[in-house]
Design an enzyme around this catalytic site. Structure first.
Site, PDB file in Angstrom:
ATOM      1  N   PRO A  78       0.820  -1.213   0.000  1.00 16.37           N
ATOM      2  CA  PRO A  78       0.000   0.000   0.000  1.00 16.37           C
ATOM      3  C   PRO A  78       0.855   1.265   0.000  1.00 16.37           C
ATOM      4  O   PRO A  78       1.666   1.485   0.890  1.00 16.37           O
ATOM      5  CB  PRO A  78      -0.805  -0.107   1.296  1.00 16.37           C
ATOM      6  CG  PRO A  78      -0.665  -1.533   1.724  1.00 16.37           C
ATOM      7  CD  PRO A  78       0.648  -1.998   1.203  1.00 16.37           C
ATOM      8  N   GLU A  79       0.690   2.066  -1.040  1.00 20.02           N
ATOM      9  CA  GLU A  79       1.325   3.372  -1.115  1.00 20.02           C
ATOM     10  C   GLU A  79       0.194   4.401  -1.184  1.00 20.02           C
ATOM     11  O   GLU A  79      -0.957   4.049  -0.938  1.00 20.02           O
ATOM     12  CB  GLU A  79       2.237   3.437  -2.353  1.00 20.02           C
ATOM     13  CG  GLU A  79       3.291   2.341  -2.351  1.00 20.02           C
ATOM     14  CD  GLU A  79       4.195   2.352  -3.580  1.00 20.02           C
ATOM     15  OE1 GLU A  79       4.378   3.421  -4.172  1.00 20.02           O
ATOM     16  OE2 GLU A  79       4.706   1.278  -3.947  1.00 20.02           O
TER      17      GLU A  79
ATOM     18  N   LYS B 170       1.187   7.784   3.689  1.00 18.78           N
ATOM     19  CA  LYS B 170       0.668   6.412   3.692  1.00 18.78           C
ATOM     20  C   LYS B 170      -0.015   6.085   5.016  1.00 18.78           C
ATOM     21  O   LYS B 170      -0.297   4.915   5.293  1.00 18.78           O
ATOM     22  CB  LYS B 170       1.801   5.412   3.444  1.00 18.78           C
ATOM     23  CG  LYS B 170       2.559   5.635   2.143  1.00 18.78           C
ATOM     24  CD  LYS B 170       3.715   4.664   2.009  1.00 18.78           C
ATOM     25  CE  LYS B 170       4.773   5.172   1.067  1.00 18.78           C
ATOM     26  NZ  LYS B 170       5.984   4.347   1.084  1.00 18.78           N
TER      27      LYS B 170
ATOM     28  N   ARG C  14      16.175  -1.167  -1.894  1.00 19.27           N
ATOM     29  CA  ARG C  14      14.951  -1.517  -2.602  1.00 19.27           C
ATOM     30  C   ARG C  14      15.271  -1.981  -4.016  1.00 19.27           C
ATOM     31  O   ARG C  14      16.045  -1.336  -4.736  1.00 19.27           O
ATOM     32  CB  ARG C  14      14.005  -0.309  -2.679  1.00 19.27           C
ATOM     33  CG  ARG C  14      13.582   0.236  -1.326  1.00 19.27           C
ATOM     34  CD  ARG C  14      12.663  -0.731  -0.599  1.00 19.27           C
ATOM     35  NE  ARG C  14      12.348  -0.246   0.728  1.00 19.27           N
ATOM     36  CZ  ARG C  14      12.929  -0.703   1.840  1.00 19.27           C
ATOM     37  NH1 ARG C  14      13.849  -1.637   1.783  1.00 19.27           N
ATOM     38  NH2 ARG C  14      12.574  -0.232   3.007  1.00 19.27           N
TER      39      ARG C  14
END
Length: 272
Positions: A2-3, A57, A262
DNA sequence: CGATTCCCCTGATAGC
DNA sequence: TGCTATCAGGGGAATC
């Protein structure tokens, strides 16, 4: 994961709860709560939900008696709206009993999600909300603002996009899409960006996030809306997780690198 | 003070 | 087949 667009989608659906009361809370994962579960549960009982808003977020519930509930989904969290306590998914960790016969279920496979209850006057500090940067879909986010945010920054472009203290709400998926859309190499050094690059970057930040919201989020792993439905944005992705596959623009095999821990996918030909 | 590393956790995948 | 090792990742804390 979820962003901003996924959290925004959840928050819009959750508006159905505004005006209702939280009657009780049960959980098999008490570690997710601050303060500790017993105190959290005692304090949240019989509080009315006055507002539900997104900040980056985070989801911020404004409750009666000057309380704020600040929720972060981290990797795999999402809410589901139900009529009873029968788990709608395997990994339901918490159940909020809401007035009007609603049960709000919190699904979270990896148990990274956090739920923090705090006083209204201290919630910015307690939850780290005060450190967050500008809202990229807000009116105050303009090209000059983006330039100002980045002008004295060093380091790689994607690292800056992921830095929540600069622009708030972008995560790994949208960062890759923004870099691709702007035709910029994610490891570009910020100090080397040209004026046109900032313009493209600004436009892509808005464009990709708006598209994500319009498509009700990106469902690659676990993300669902409050009715358990996936989003549609995954069908439009040009870069995220596409390493090893041909670029949708030029056919070149896409590559993978690590930036701030990442995984980052990009096209070595389209993104200079 | 900024940059890097660790940690939380589970499921998917890789490797043997 | 079935086991174990590795990887994925947001953000806060610890460490360099």
């Amino acid at each position: 994961m979820p962003e901003l667009p996924e959290v925004e989608t959840q928050v819009r659906d959750l508006q159905a709860l505004v005006g209702r009361k939280i009657l009780d809370l049960t959980s098999d994962t008490p570690k997710s709560f601050r303060p500790d579960f017993k105190e959290f549960q005692r304090k949240i009982r019989n509080k009315k939900i006055l507002a539900i808003e997104r900040r980056a977020k985070f989801i911020v519930f404004t409750l009666s008696q000057n309380l704020k509930l600040v929720v972060h989904f981290r990797m795999t969290g999402h809410f589901l709206l139900a009529q009873d306590f029968i788990p709608l998914e395997k990994a339901i960790r918490h159940f909020f009993k809401i007035s009007g016969g609603i049960v709000l279920q919190f699904s979270d496979i990896r148990k990274f999600g956090t739920l923090v209850l705090c006083e209204e006057k201290s919630h910015l500090k307690v939850c780290g909300l005060a450190k967050l940067g500008v809202e990229p879909l807000g009116e105050s986010f303009t090209l000059p603002v983006l330039r100002e945010i980045l002008q004295n920054k060093k380091g790689k472009l994607k690292a800056a996009l992921l830095d929540q203290t600069l622009v708030a709400g972008i995560g790994n998926i949208y960062a890759d899409e923004i870099c691709f859309g702007a035709s910029l190499h994610p490891a570009s050094l910020i100090q080397n960006l040209e004026p046109q690059d900032f313009k493209n970057l600004f436009q892509e930040i808005k464009k990709q996030l708006r598209k994500g919201v319009r498509n009700r989020g990106t469902t690659i792993g676990e993300y669902r809306d409050t009715r358990g439905r996936g989003g549609k944005n995954q069908n439009t992705l040009m870069a995220y997780k596409r390493h090893g596959l041909p670029c949708k623009i030029c056919g070149t095999k896409m590559r993978k690198i690590k930036i701030v821990q990442r995984t980052t996918s990009f096209c070595p030909k389209c993104q200079k």
